[in-house]
Design a protein around this motif. Structure first.
Motif, mmCIF file in Angstrom:
data_model
loop_
_atom_site.group_PDB
_atom_site.id
_atom_site.type_symbol
_atom_site.label_atom_id
_atom_site.label_comp_id
_atom_site.label_asym_id
_atom_site.label_seq_id
_atom_site.Cartn_x
_atom_site.Cartn_y
_atom_site.Cartn_z
ATOM 1 N N VAL A 161 -4.120 0.511 -14.152
ATOM 2 C CA VAL A 161 -4.966 0.742 -12.983
ATOM 3 C C VAL A 161 -5.991 1.818 -13.330
ATOM 4 C CG1 VAL A 161 -5.031 1.398 -10.550
ATOM 5 C CG2 VAL A 161 -3.041 0.158 -11.462
ATOM 6 N N THR A 162 -7.256 1.471 -13.183
ATOM 7 C CA THR A 162 -8.345 2.420 -13.371
ATOM 8 C C THR A 162 -8.704 2.952 -11.988
ATOM 9 O OG1 THR A 162 -9.126 1.142 -15.260
ATOM 10 C CG2 THR A 162 -10.665 2.728 -14.295
ATOM 11 N N VAL A 163 -8.410 4.214 -11.765
ATOM 12 C CA VAL A 163 -8.547 4.815 -10.445
ATOM 13 C C VAL A 163 -9.974 5.360 -10.275
ATOM 14 C CG1 VAL A 163 -7.642 6.573 -8.880
ATOM 15 C CG2 VAL A 163 -6.103 5.403 -10.488
ATOM 16 N N PRO A 164 -10.674 4.954 -9.220
ATOM 17 C CA PRO A 164 -12.017 5.486 -8.981
ATOM 18 C C PRO A 164 -11.985 7.005 -8.785
ATOM 19 C CG PRO A 164 -11.594 3.576 -7.591
ATOM 20 C CD PRO A 164 -10.294 3.947 -8.227
ATOM 21 N N ALA A 165 -13.054 7.680 -9.185
ATOM 22 C CA ALA A 165 -13.120 9.138 -9.089
ATOM 23 C C ALA A 165 -13.111 9.633 -7.648
ATOM 24 C CB ALA A 165 -14.359 9.653 -9.812
ATOM 25 N N GLY A 166 -13.612 8.866 -6.698
ATOM 26 C CA GLY A 166 -13.768 9.345 -5.340
ATOM 27 C C GLY A 166 -12.603 9.119 -4.399
ATOM 28 N N VAL A 167 -11.474 8.609 -4.863
ATOM 29 C CA VAL A 167 -10.373 8.341 -3.937
ATOM 30 C C VAL A 167 -9.580 9.613 -3.651
ATOM 31 C CG1 VAL A 167 -10.160 5.915 -4.576
ATOM 32 C CG2 VAL A 167 -8.740 7.611 -5.711
ATOM 33 N N VAL A 168 -8.957 9.633 -2.477
ATOM 34 C CA VAL A 168 -8.149 10.785 -2.089
ATOM 35 C C VAL A 168 -6.758 10.702 -2.718
ATOM 36 C CG1 VAL A 168 -9.380 11.024 0.107
ATOM 37 C CG2 VAL A 168 -7.267 9.703 0.023
ATOM 38 N N ALA A 169 -6.113 11.845 -2.815
ATOM 39 C CA ALA A 169 -4.749 11.889 -3.346
ATOM 40 C C ALA A 169 -3.802 11.207 -2.368
ATOM 41 C CB ALA A 169 -4.321 13.330 -3.571
ATOM 42 N N GLY A 170 -2.781 10.589 -2.886
ATOM 43 C CA GLY A 170 -1.792 9.944 -2.043
ATOM 44 C C GLY A 170 -0.992 8.936 -2.825
ATOM 45 N N THR A 171 -0.079 8.287 -2.162
ATOM 46 C CA THR A 171 0.697 7.211 -2.762
ATOM 47 C C THR A 171 0.024 5.905 -2.369
ATOM 48 O OG1 THR A 171 2.725 8.506 -2.600
ATOM 49 C CG2 THR A 171 2.964 6.123 -2.924
ATOM 50 N N TYR A 172 -0.422 5.171 -3.353
ATOM 51 C CA TYR A 172 -1.126 3.909 -3.132
ATOM 52 C C TYR A 172 -0.165 2.753 -3.325
ATOM 53 C CZ TYR A 172 -5.602 6.256 -2.960
ATOM 54 O OH TYR A 172 -6.647 7.047 -2.574
ATOM 55 N N TYR A 173 -0.203 1.812 -2.389
ATOM 56 C CA TYR A 173 0.660 0.638 -2.452
ATOM 57 C C TYR A 173 -0.194 -0.613 -2.568
ATOM 58 C CZ TYR A 173 4.302 3.719 -0.709
ATOM 59 O OH TYR A 173 5.191 4.749 -0.567
ATOM 60 N N GLY A 174 0.261 -1.544 -3.361
ATOM 61 C CA GLY A 174 -0.373 -2.843 -3.474
ATOM 62 C C GLY A 174 0.704 -3.868 -3.772
ATOM 63 N N THR A 175 0.381 -5.126 -3.630
ATOM 64 C CA THR A 175 1.332 -6.189 -3.912
ATOM 65 C C THR A 175 0.805 -7.051 -5.044
ATOM 66 O OG1 THR A 175 2.042 -6.219 -1.603
ATOM 67 C CG2 THR A 175 2.583 -8.161 -2.923
ATOM 68 N N VAL A 176 1.635 -7.252 -6.044
ATOM 69 C CA VAL A 176 1.347 -8.167 -7.150
ATOM 70 C C VAL A 176 2.205 -9.389 -6.920
ATOM 71 C CG1 VAL A 176 1.499 -8.513 -9.633
ATOM 72 C CG2 VAL A 176 0.779 -6.295 -8.732
ATOM 73 N N THR A 177 1.580 -10.565 -6.886
ATOM 74 C CA THR A 177 2.300 -11.805 -6.576
ATOM 75 C C THR A 177 2.266 -12.743 -7.766
ATOM 76 O OG1 THR A 177 1.726 -11.577 -4.245
ATOM 77 C CG2 THR A 177 2.426 -13.766 -4.997
ATOM 78 N N HIS A 178 3.450 -13.197 -8.194
ATOM 79 C CA HIS A 178 3.580 -14.246 -9.206
ATOM 80 C C HIS A 178 3.948 -15.537 -8.483
ATOM 81 C CE1 HIS A 178 4.058 -10.758 -11.863
ATOM 82 N NE2 HIS A 178 3.703 -11.559 -12.842
ATOM 83 N N SER A 179 3.246 -16.615 -8.789
ATOM 84 C CA SER A 179 3.517 -17.921 -8.173
ATOM 85 C C SER A 179 3.733 -18.936 -9.283
ATOM 86 C CB SER A 179 2.330 -18.375 -7.323
ATOM 87 O OG SER A 179 2.011 -17.418 -6.364
ATOM 88 N N ILE A 180 4.631 -19.881 -9.062
ATOM 89 C CA ILE A 180 4.915 -20.905 -10.072
ATOM 90 C C ILE A 180 4.714 -22.296 -9.478
ATOM 91 C CG2 ILE A 180 7.391 -20.973 -9.582
ATOM 92 C CD1 ILE A 180 7.745 -21.360 -12.692
ATOM 93 N N ALA A 181 4.116 -23.156 -10.263
ATOM 94 C CA ALA A 181 3.930 -24.556 -9.866
ATOM 95 C C ALA A 181 4.042 -25.420 -11.108
ATOM 96 C CB ALA A 181 2.569 -24.751 -9.217
#
Length: 181
Positions: A161-181
């Motif tokens: 993850v390349t974090v932008p210089a202007g973001v505030v401090a904190g715990t960042y959450y995101g979801t990574v989804t793997h899908s199979i077909a």
């Protein structure tokens, strides 16, 4: 198709001092969400993972843990599959200006199979860090391109993850989804 989302946490510090500590994982996503047409073809991912901490303007790299595909469709010929991966934006608090890291700032590579059973040709989407792709769009994570019979494959993908210089401090959450077909 089977879809397996999981929560990824990223901790950002203030003024060059990384935030140390563990996030509260109260928003964990389910490890497996069954979709009916994926009979005997399963994917499993960790429920949640923290990839570490850095400061605004920094870069953090961390393992997502082990992803497992189990194909028990037997002699169906051919029994091929493709796993795709995508990500949401990473946010802290309510998100918004200065509190969001775009999915295009998140790079992914699958790495090689760490273990496999059964036959077939198994192809990683991105074998090395040099082949990493951003998750601003859905990408191929792994696939089986030839063969039939039951098989299982394990791999341990990595996020950068390349974090932008202007973001505030904190715990960042995101979801990574793997899908199979």
């Amino acid at each position: 198709m089977r879809i397996s989302p999981f929560l990824v946490g990223l901790l950002l510090g203030v003024g060059g001092v990384p935030f140390l500590g563990e996030p509260a994982w109260g928003r964990a996503a389910p490890a497996t969400v069954p979709i009916p047409q994926a009979v005997n073809l399963d994917i499993t991912v960790p429920e949640s993972v923290s990839i570490g901490s850095t400061t605004a303007g920094g870069t953090i790299t961390g393992s997502l843990g082990t992803v497992v595909v189990e194909d028990h469709r037997g002699s169906l010929n051919p029994n091929l599959w493709t796993v795709t991966v995508s990500a949401t934006v990473f946010v802290t608090g309510a998100g918004g200006s200065g509190r969001t890291i775009a999915a295009s700032q998140v790079a992914y590579w699958s790495g090689p199979a760490t273990r496999s059973t059964g036959g077939g040709i198994l192809v990683p989407g991105q074998l090395t860090a040099a082949q990493a792709v951003t998750l601003g769009a859905t990408r191929v994570a792994f696939r089986k391109t030839a063969g039939n019979g039951n098989n299982t494959v394990y791999w341990s993908p990595t996020l950068r993850v390349t974090v932008p210089a202007g973001v505030v401090a904190g715990t960042y959450y995101g979801t990574v989804t793997h899908s199979i077909a």
